[in-house]
Scaffold this motif. Structure first.
Motif, mmCIF file in Angstrom:
data_model
loop_
_atom_site.group_PDB
_atom_site.id
_atom_site.type_symbol
_atom_site.label_atom_id
_atom_site.label_comp_id
_atom_site.label_asym_id
_atom_site.label_seq_id
_atom_site.Cartn_x
_atom_site.Cartn_y
_atom_site.Cartn_z
ATOM 1 N N VAL A 377 0.859 -1.180 0.000
ATOM 2 C CA VAL A 377 0.000 0.000 0.000
ATOM 3 C C VAL A 377 0.894 1.228 0.000
ATOM 4 O O VAL A 377 1.931 1.254 0.654
ATOM 5 C CB VAL A 377 -0.956 0.005 1.223
ATOM 6 N N TRP A 378 0.512 2.218 -0.785
ATOM 7 C CA TRP A 378 1.269 3.460 -0.777
ATOM 8 C C TRP A 378 0.316 4.635 -0.858
ATOM 9 O O TRP A 378 -0.840 4.499 -1.242
ATOM 10 C CB TRP A 378 2.287 3.498 -1.920
ATOM 11 N N GLY A 379 0.800 5.776 -0.473
ATOM 12 C CA GLY A 379 0.008 6.999 -0.542
ATOM 13 C C GLY A 379 0.885 8.155 -0.949
ATOM 14 O O GLY A 379 2.100 8.147 -0.737
ATOM 15 N N GLY A 380 0.273 9.170 -1.531
ATOM 16 C CA GLY A 380 1.039 10.322 -1.985
ATOM 17 C C GLY A 380 0.221 11.594 -1.933
ATOM 18 O O GLY A 380 -1.008 11.575 -2.015
ATOM 19 N N TYR A 381 0.930 12.701 -1.763
ATOM 20 C CA TYR A 381 0.299 14.015 -1.800
ATOM 21 C C TYR A 381 0.204 14.501 -3.241
ATOM 22 O O TYR A 381 1.130 14.336 -4.017
ATOM 23 C CB TYR A 381 1.108 15.033 -1.001
ATOM 24 N N LYS A 382 -0.900 15.127 -3.557
ATOM 25 C CA LYS A 382 -1.060 15.774 -4.856
ATOM 26 C C LYS A 382 -1.036 17.277 -4.643
ATOM 27 O O LYS A 382 -1.878 17.819 -3.921
ATOM 28 C CB LYS A 382 -2.382 15.360 -5.505
ATOM 29 N N PRO A 383 -0.061 17.986 -5.231
ATOM 30 C CA PRO A 383 -0.001 19.436 -5.046
ATOM 31 C C PRO A 383 -1.061 20.151 -5.878
ATOM 32 O O PRO A 383 -1.283 19.820 -7.037
ATOM 33 C CB PRO A 383 1.413 19.788 -5.525
ATOM 34 N N LEU A 384 -1.721 21.121 -5.274
ATOM 35 C CA LEU A 384 -2.756 21.903 -5.950
ATOM 36 C C LEU A 384 -2.571 23.374 -5.603
ATOM 37 O O LEU A 384 -2.146 23.706 -4.490
ATOM 38 C CB LEU A 384 -4.152 21.456 -5.507
ATOM 39 N N PRO A 385 -2.873 24.288 -6.524
ATOM 40 C CA PRO A 385 -2.786 25.715 -6.195
ATOM 41 C C PRO A 385 -3.795 26.092 -5.124
ATOM 42 O O PRO A 385 -4.904 25.569 -5.082
ATOM 43 C CB PRO A 385 -3.110 26.410 -7.523
ATOM 44 N N VAL A 386 -3.386 26.990 -4.262
ATOM 45 C CA VAL A 386 -4.293 27.496 -3.234
ATOM 46 C C VAL A 386 -5.434 28.251 -3.897
ATOM 47 O O VAL A 386 -5.220 29.021 -4.836
ATOM 48 C CB VAL A 386 -3.535 28.418 -2.257
ATOM 49 N N GLN A 387 -6.652 28.025 -3.431
ATOM 50 C CA GLN A 387 -7.802 28.748 -3.967
ATOM 51 C C GLN A 387 -7.800 30.185 -3.453
ATOM 52 O O GLN A 387 -7.721 30.425 -2.251
ATOM 53 C CB GLN A 387 -9.103 28.065 -3.547
ATOM 54 N N SER A 388 -7.857 31.121 -4.374
ATOM 55 C CA SER A 388 -7.945 32.535 -4.019
ATOM 56 C C SER A 388 -8.516 33.284 -5.209
ATOM 57 O O SER A 388 -8.571 32.771 -6.322
ATOM 58 C CB SER A 388 -6.572 33.097 -3.643
ATOM 59 N N ASP A 389 -8.932 34.522 -4.968
ATOM 60 C CA ASP A 389 -9.492 35.331 -6.056
ATOM 61 C C ASP A 389 -8.457 35.587 -7.138
ATOM 62 O O ASP A 389 -8.750 35.533 -8.328
ATOM 63 C CB ASP A 389 -10.009 36.666 -5.505
ATOM 64 N N SER A 390 -7.191 35.812 -6.729
ATOM 65 C CA SER A 390 -6.157 36.130 -7.711
ATOM 66 C C SER A 390 -5.752 34.924 -8.525
ATOM 67 O O SER A 390 -5.270 35.044 -9.646
ATOM 68 C CB SER A 390 -4.926 36.699 -7.007
ATOM 69 N N LEU A 391 -5.951 33.714 -7.960
ATOM 70 C CA LEU A 391 -5.554 32.503 -8.667
ATOM 71 C C LEU A 391 -6.753 31.753 -9.230
ATOM 72 O O LEU A 391 -6.614 30.634 -9.704
ATOM 73 C CB LEU A 391 -4.773 31.567 -7.728
ATOM 74 N N HIS A 392 -7.922 32.369 -9.187
ATOM 75 C CA HIS A 392 -9.136 31.635 -9.584
ATOM 76 C C HIS A 392 -9.044 31.126 -11.020
ATOM 77 O O HIS A 392 -9.462 30.009 -11.313
ATOM 78 C CB HIS A 392 -10.360 32.524 -9.426
#
Length: 713
Positions: A377-392
């Motif tokens: 079994v393995w697990g991993g983080y998936k990077p995602l941009p932070v939600q914000s108005d400037s990055l919408h």
């Protein structure tokens, strides 16, 4: 509906050429196709180059996107350096579902909201799948996916979505087809018949993610990039104006520091990108958030060898996928918990039990789903941009490329289906912001470039390995599909088996096609530790942790000869790798061993008696005894004929954590149930614990919004 079809046809009208996914080999400009400059350099050569070279671009992070940036930059003629704190692809890039998906789930959003941006994302994923197939045909192949239909009204909806999906894909992509419920059961017999109306079969791409990442990095090195794994950046170097002009990296193997200077520094460290951004600007606001997903590995009998299953809407309300991969079955869910502690990078028993519960509710109730079937079994983080108005606006792409206040470029987000195009965009930004002068302004990785080993490879190349070298077929196929045309180099270095057949190729384990010559090749391919070898060169740690642990001494001894390890270094490597297997690959841990908490219904004297019997049978002090040993022990204790069926039910109720063997605690429960006749007590104890576990609700993770999950399975 007409408008949706019109949008799909318009966006999918730019069709690609030939191949399994429509590979296109046309060039976009008149610049000659770049040729590899050199043979693969050694790690030592790259370290020496760091001392004397002022680079155009330094990429920090050797995952999919970082390695892709190195390849894109090197093929354009830029002086390129790549450093990775651990091993190439050791983070999320080696812990994916192994799919090169086209974004079927994104298509649901596109249709329901008439979202043009989502349509474009699907089209881009489908095109990138073709580009990646052209880049490495030996590492990627189509895999059929069964899509169950539970209600009659779902059939026309799925048909519409798959029709649009196919219209947007390259011309030669295999079409989908509809199956009746009986036909679907013939293809996947473990489906629940009463909950099945029919099914569709469509095609996605599949690859070996860790090998793909490694191949991208090694190919970049052959094009002139200086690459080095196990190089951790300790600080950023800044010029007189205070802008980032390089990085100081520490060799994790020797402790030696290297100052690497470059005109542009790219931060491609995935979910750890904010840590590096803090070095650039201590007041930097978070740019990256993370999601977590786990995958369990089950035996091949959980899934047909040639077809996978994806059900986005199971009757229990959760999505689930079964995928065949390298003779095993991968099972995961697209539901992803958020906000986990940053230091917690290992899968938990809760993850395992959550996925097993999904499997139990998905397959026919006549099939016993047991914890002992979990091989890894393995697990991993998936990077995602932070939600914000400037990055919408970036959320439609699930990535962001940002120029920091001190001129460091940071790339956050992306999937395996988009790594190449993200690398292209990042290098374009580096050229623009750094005022660089590449030999080629445009990227060549989409159409003109192939990874090392791709040229000269064909799907039947393994036959030459069988005929010319006398290898077993499965070994030859594995070498061909892993190394491409470089498989012949591995075959030439393979030792004689000492048998009449096969002639060459000593296996590391009878159940796997890995041979000793691959360990030597792995060292040449920058494997520096025993973990690098068993996890990302051979992949055995991702398939069966017990086998991985079994072959550690053998692999370590071969590596020791290549790397001049002392006996103490060999022991240290084995200890560290066992810790890795225990903590990150699902080997039995204290958490899983204590999961049952069923009291042992015996007197102290009986426990001592059976524990002594266990120690006598466990001659090698492994902590386990086989079920066959248990049967022999029962006979010595007065059981004339071992009740095999009863023992099967007891083992199911105990839910042992390994196939064919039990630890001391499980042995005591087994003896208590069969020798002492406490089977009913054990069954009720199991039912009570299951009820208690479900009442806590710990097995239902937070659901990730589809549009934030990358559009995959």
């Amino acid at each position: 509906m007409a408008k949706v079809l019109q949008m799909a046809v318009m966006l999918g009208s730019s069709k690609l050429g030939h191949g399994a996914f429509g590979f296109d080999e046309r060039q976009t400009d008149s610049t000659p196709v770049p040729q590899m400059k050199r043979e693969l350099p050694t790690r030592k050569m790259c370290l020496e180059a760091f001392k004397r070279t002022h680079y155009d671009i330094l990429i920090i992070g050797g995952g999919a996107v970082g390695s892709g940036c190195a390849l894109d930059a090197a093929t354009r003629g830029l002086k390129t350096a790549l450093v990775e704190a651990n091993d190439f692809g050791s983070g999320t890039s080696s812990k994916s579902s192994k799919l090169l998906h086209g974004g079927l789930r994104d298509l649901e959003q596109a249709i329901s909201r008439l979202d043009v941006a989502a349509f474009r994302r699907v089209r881009s994923s489908l095109q990138e799948r073709s580009h990646i197939g052209n880049l490495a045909p030996h590492l990627s192949q189509p895999v059929p996916i069964l899509l169950p239909v539970h209600h009659w009204w779902e059939a026309p909806l799925y048909y519409m979505k798959l029709k649009i999906y196919h219209l947007m894909a390259p011309k030669t992509t295999r079409s989908f087809q509809y199956l009746s419920a009986n036909e679907a059961l013939e293809l996947f017999p473990m489906l629940r018949r009463q909950e099945l109306f029919g099914a569709f079969v469509f095609y996605e791409g599949q690859h070996d993610d860790a090998r793909m990442c490694l191949s991208v990095a090694l190919t970049a090195a052959r094009y002139g990039a200086d690459i080095c794994n196990h190089m951790k950046v300790s600080r950023l170097i800044k010029n007189k104006e205070g802008n980032v002009a390089g990085a100081e990296a520490v060799d994790q193997l020797t402790g030696k520091k290297y100052s690497i200077r470059a005109k542009v520094v790219v931060n491609a460290t995935g979910h750890m990108s904010d840590s590096l951004r803090q070095m650039e600007d201590s007041e930097a606001k978070p740019l990256c958030t993370r999601s977590w997903s786990s995958i369990i590995v089950l035996p091949r009998y959980y899934c047909p060898e040639e077809v996978g299953v994806f059900d986005p809407h199971t009757p229990s309300g959760r999505s689930i996928f079964f995928l065949p991969w390298q003779g095993h079955t991968l099972v995961g869910s697209s539901d992803e918990p958020l906000n986990l502690p940053e230091q917690d990078t290992q899968p938990t028993e809760t993850d395992v039990q959550s996925l097993l519960d999904c499997v139990k509710h998905f397959v026919t109730p006549n099939f016993d789903v047991r914890r002992c079937d979990v091989l890894a079994v393995w697990g991993g983080y998936k990077p995602l941009p932070v939600q914000s108005d400037s990055l919408h606006h970036t959320l439609f792409k699930n990535h962001v490329i940002q120029l920091g206040p001190r001129n460091m470029l940071s790339i956050v987000g992306g999937t395996w289906s988009s790594f190449r195009v993200l690398a292209e965009k990042t290098v374009n930004a580096a050229i623009r912001y750094g005022d660089l002068s590449p030999l080629r302004r445009e990227s060549v990785t989409a159409e003109s470039c192939k990874l090392d080993g791709a040229s000269g490879w064909g799907p039947k190349m393994f036959i030459r390995l069988v005929q010319d070298f006398g290898m077993e077929r499965d070994v030859a196929e594995h070498l061909s599909n892993t190394y491409g045309s470089n498989a012949f180099k591995v075959a030439v270095s393979a030792d004689s088996s000492g048998k009449a057949w096969p002639i060459v190729g000593k296996r590391l384990h009878s159940e796997f096609p890995y041979i000793e010559a691959e360990v030597k090749q792995g060292v040449r391919d920058f494997a520096c530790t025993l973990e690098d070898m068993v996890a990302r060169r051979l992949r055995v740690a991702f398939l069966n942790v017990q086998v991985a642990e079994e072959i550690l001494p053998q692999v370590a001894n071969i590596m020791a000869k290549e790397l001049s390890w002392s006996r103490e270094q060999i022991k240290k490597q084995i200890r560290k790798t066992r810790t890795f297997l225990n903590s990150q690959m699902g080997q039995l841990t204290k958490e899983s061993a204590s999961q049952l908490n069923i009291p042992i219904k015996m007197s102290v004297g009986q426990v001592r008696k059976f524990a002594g019997q266990f120690r006598q049978m466990d001659k090698n002090k492994t902590g386990y005894v086989s079920i066959a040993d248990c049967c022999r022990a029962m006979k010595t204790m007065g059981v004339k004929e071992v009740p095999v069926d009863l023992m099967h039910n007891v083992l199911r109720d105990i839910d042992v954590h390994a196939q064919g063997k039990v630890n001391l605690y499980e042995f005591l429960l087994l003896m208590s149930a069969i020798v002492q006749g406490n089977t009913e007590y054990l069954r009720y104890a199991r039912l009570y614990l299951d009820h208690k576990k479900h009442m806590k609700g710990s097995n239902f993770p937070i659901v990730m919004q589809m549009e934030r999950a990358g559009g995959g399975l």
